[in-house]
Design a protein around this motif. Structure first.
Motif: not given
Length: 125
Positions: A92-95, A119-122
């Protein structure tokens, strides 16, 4: 309006770890509750974790309990989200934003303008 900058995302294999950082756009001596949210592709944004300024109490979504840990730097201007045992569904993209903890941990409470770049977490093999 105080804004926050997220960093630390990346590509990690299932079972791996990442530490996200949330830094205030300008230094402030005010302590405030910070919440981490995430938005997976095709899904609504959801609350993940938060930390309160007064007593350091924390809250976690059931999906991340025992895997994620939220903490605050001693100076108070950076909040971290340590993510362990990552799963593909954590992608997800984390905010991070200023949010009541835990009463403010519903994304629909906030106007679209409060969200930063994230910030993108894959999590993938």
């Amino acid at each position: 309006q105080l804004r926050f900058v997220e960093s630390g995302g990346g590509l990690v294999q299932p079972g791996g770890s990442l530490r996200l950082s949330c830094a205030a756009s300008e230094w402030t001596s005010d302590f405030y509750a910070i919440g981490w949210f995430r938005q997976a592709p095709g899904k609504e944004r959801e609350g993940v974790s938060c930390i309160s300024p007064s007593d350091g109490s924390t809250w976690y979504a059931d999906s991340v309990k025992a895997r994620f840990t939220i903490s605050r730097a001693n100076a108070g201007d950076t909040v971290y989200l340590q993510m362990n045992s990552l799963k593909p569904e954590d992608t997800a993209v984390y905010y991070c934003i200023r949010a009541g903890c835990p009463e403010g941990m519903t994304a629909s409470l906030f106007d679209s303008t409060v969200w930063g770049q994230g910030t993108l977490v894959t999590v993938s093999s």
